[in-house]
Design an enzyme around this catalytic site. Structure first.
Site, PDB file in Angstrom:
ATOM      1  N   ASP A  41       0.864  -1.176   0.000  1.00 52.96           N
ATOM      2  CA  ASP A  41       0.000   0.000   0.000  1.00 52.96           C
ATOM      3  C   ASP A  41       0.905   1.232   0.000  1.00 52.96           C
ATOM      4  OD1 ASP A  41      -1.689   2.104   0.542  1.00 52.96           O
ATOM      5  OD2 ASP A  41      -2.879   1.019   2.028  1.00 52.96           O
ATOM      6  N   SER A  94       2.921 -10.887  17.949  1.00 51.07           N
ATOM      7  CA  SER A  94       2.949 -12.142  17.198  1.00 51.07           C
ATOM      8  C   SER A  94       4.348 -12.758  17.271  1.00 51.07           C
ATOM      9  CB  SER A  94       2.565 -11.896  15.732  1.00 51.07           C
ATOM     10  OG  SER A  94       2.871 -13.025  14.934  1.00 51.07           O
ATOM     11  N   GLU A 117       1.252  -3.814  26.587  1.00 52.14           N
ATOM     12  CA  GLU A 117       0.765  -3.741  27.959  1.00 52.14           C
ATOM     13  C   GLU A 117       1.575  -4.615  28.913  1.00 52.14           C
ATOM     14  OE1 GLU A 117      -2.360  -2.425  25.251  1.00 52.14           O
ATOM     15  OE2 GLU A 117      -1.173  -4.266  25.321  1.00 52.14           O
ATOM     16  N   GLU A 174     -10.280  -3.031  15.514  1.00 51.01           N
ATOM     17  CA  GLU A 174      -9.160  -3.780  16.111  1.00 51.01           C
ATOM     18  C   GLU A 174      -8.692  -3.175  17.427  1.00 51.01           C
ATOM     19  OE1 GLU A 174      -6.130  -4.016  13.102  1.00 51.01           O
ATOM     20  OE2 GLU A 174      -7.043  -5.752  12.153  1.00 51.01           O
TER      21      GLU A 174
END
Length: 615
Positions: free
Chosen positions: A259, A310, A354, A382
């Protein structure tokens, strides 16, 4: 001594919490209508006489424990929200028709089970539903003895490994925020679902036990409380795992990097503002492949903390940083006795932001620049912005930079060309418009993510909501805003020629812009736009379809009559919209409501039923 002081402090916090609860005044919403009451007794009396629903009688007749009663309340609220009879599963056109139908309950079981037996109804249907914590009556409380200690509940909680693990994580989040910041509201809210439910249940007499230690009733009630937390905790864990694992797909990252509007805007903001990035400490929240961290390193940052939840992508980001010579790693090749040397600047940390403190000890308010590509569909899908705000409140220096630092949601009305009707009217010469009508009905319930051609926009664009990321609070992520839509000037000019022209508005389309403003990007500010008038991006636009199209015309050509506003006989001069966007009880999702009112030239109004969308 330190342990005793810590225990004393925890006790004081627990006492303070109990005092706060005792001072609060609950607002109890009826199960079937919009009336509210200051006590459960008055609420249940109203339900009995106005809605033929004897809550206390049903609980007694069906021998429902707290567990079953809790699920019954959530089940009824879910059914009423869909205008469905909670007993017979009948669907009605309006809430008024449903209320006229209500009658005393009988033969409730189906195939030996209650309709609310599903574990799904352990999850509160309505956020902050005071009734869920206060429906137990005085007779129930007299049947049991002294309260179960908080430690007993937490002990039972910790016996469940999965819940215990998440409880510890959630409690850590809450403790951190108490000491440092209001924090990430989305994560905090779900953490409170796990932690505070136990405390609320204990203080309101829901968890009660016998007089003699570990009684059967005491343990049973603790287990019921843990069962609820188990559902909430498991759901949050599953959603987070699915969310972060979805970003382990390389196809998603290729789409985002490809993008050009997105990637080149960030690249320009980072590389073309040397006074901001040179020798700066940078934190990249949700780094993915690490592309923004690489830009920051290339721009001369002295340290880049790249945070990625992830596991797969954190591993890839580490390898990419190393392959390009930017990975922060220890160099042991110095002479014996010399201090170790470090090369590179990018430090990849695999964790949610966090929980960053568990893996890196970063001094509070020591980061110069916070960068993140956090935007989702409709900007807020999200719920990642809350994580950025958490990082801001914990680590960004006073006056530190956030890239981007401003975000704006825009809205406009679209015409028939923005729907799928034209496609289905001529499919290789065959008329399939019946499918188009079905698609339109579905679209009135579910938002569509697609590219809207600018020529299909029929109204002027207007601002729905603006966020200043340097000052906004987490609870501002949920908002209600009003706007008015009027036809484009070009369409007004056309309609002023010859006979008045009616233009049909089929719905509204939302998009966003994020600004890298001159507040921080002094050499070269820039804007990332997902507008239909700009080159398309992977975010596309978010489309909300009206239940029926609304006829519009300009004020100059509008002919007043007594017809129904919004029809071709009396087109609306403008459309007033009241739009609410809030984070859903379903983790990382959005609930969006849309209230539309057509306004005639002489000020007469026509309102359509509110539409609810889940994104």
């Amino acid at each position: 001594e330190e342990e005793e002081e810590e225990e004393g402090e925890q006790g004081r916090l627990w006492d303070d919490w109990q005092s706060d609860e005792e001072d609060s005044s609950y607002d109890y919403l009826c199960l079937f209508c919009d009336l509210r009451y200051d006590s459960t007794e008055r609420l249940f009396e109203h339900c009995t006489y106005e809605h033929s629903f004897d809550f206390c009688g049903i609980i007694k007749d069906l021998v429902l424990d707290f567990y079953g009663s809790f699920k019954l309340i959530n089940y009824i609220r879910s059914q009423v929200a869909m205008n469905k009879c909670w007993r017979w599963d009948l669907l009605f056109k309006s809430i008024t028709d449903l209320q006229n139908h209500l009658h005393a309950a009988d033969n409730i079981k189906n195939d030996g089970k209650f309709p609310w037996d599903d574990e799904l109804y352990l999850k509160p249907f309505m956020i902050d539903d005071a009734l869920l914590y206060s429906f137990s009556n005085e007779e129930d409380e007299e049947d049991v003895g002294s309260a179960v200690a908080k430690e007993d509940i937490l002990s039972e909680l910790m016996n469940d490994g999965e819940v215990g693990e998440i409880y510890n994580s959630c409690h850590g989040i809450l403790d951190t925020e108490k000491l440092q910041t209001s924090g990430c509201l989305d994560i905090r809210r779900h953490a409170e679902d796990v932690v505070n439910f136990f405390e609320k249940s204990e203080s309101n007499g829901i968890c009660r036990g016998g007089d003699n230690g570990e009684s059967t009733q005491k343990r049973k009630d603790c287990q019921l409380t843990v069962s609820f937390a188990n559902v909430v905790a498991r759901e949050i864990k599953n959603v987070n795992e699915k969310y972060f694992s979805s970003y382990g797909s390389f196809g998603i990252h290729r789409e985002m990097i490809s993008d050009k509007v997105r990637t080149e805007t960030y690249r320009s903001a980072i590389l073309n503002n040397p006074s901001l990035l040179s020798q700066a400490t940078v934190m990249d929240v949700g780094c993915g492949t690490g592309i923004l961290s690489l830009f920051a390193a290339q721009a001369g940052a002295s340290r880049v903390i790249a945070v990625e939840a992830s596991l797969k992508m954190a591993s890839m980001a580490t390898r990419i940083a190393k392959d390009n010579g930017f990975l922060y790693e220890e160099n042991n090749k110095g002479e014996e006795g010399e201090a170790n040397h470090f090369s590179g600047v990018i430090d990849v940390v695999q964790t949610m932001v966090e929980e960053l403190d568990k893996f890196r000890k970063i001094p509070p308010h020591s980061v110069d620049v916070l960068v993140s590509e956090w935007m989702g569909y409709c900007l807020l899908y999200e719920s990642m912005l809350s994580s950025v705000l958490y990082a801001r409140d914990n680590w960004l220096k006073p006056g530190g930079a956030i890239l981007p630092d401003k975000a704006t949601i825009f809205v406009a009305g679209f015409g028939r060309g923005g729907t799928s009707l034209l496609f289905w009217e001529d499919v290789y010469g065959f008329n399939m418009s019946c499918i188009g009508k079905e698609v339109m009905e579905d679209a009135a319930c579910s938002p569509i993510i697609d590219v809207m051609d600018s020529k299909d926009i029929v109204t002027e664009s207007t601002v729905l909501q603006t966020f200043d990321l340097t000052t906004m609070k987490p609870d501002e992520l949920d908002f209600t805003s009003r706007c008015e839509l009027v036809l484009k000037p070009t369409l007004e000019e056309v309609s002023a020629v010859a006979e008045p022209t009616v233009c049909w508005c089929y719905g509204i389309v939302l998009w966003f812009e994020t600004g890298f403003t001159s507040r921080f990007c002094k050499e070269m500010p820039t804007i990332l736009s997902t507008s239909p008038y700009s080159p398309k991006t992977h975010w596309s636009q978010t489309i909300f379809t009206f239940q029926e199209p609304i006829a519009m015309t300009s004020a100059k050509s509008c002919t007043e009559n007594g017809g129904l506003i919004g029809t071709e006989w009396c087109p609306a001069a403008r459309i007033s919209s009241r739009i609410s966007i809030a984070r859903s009880s379903v983790h990382r999702s959005l609930d969006i409501s849309m209230e539309i009112t057509g306004i005639s030239l002489d000020g007469r109004r026509r309102s359509w039923p509110v539409q609810i969308f889940d994104l």
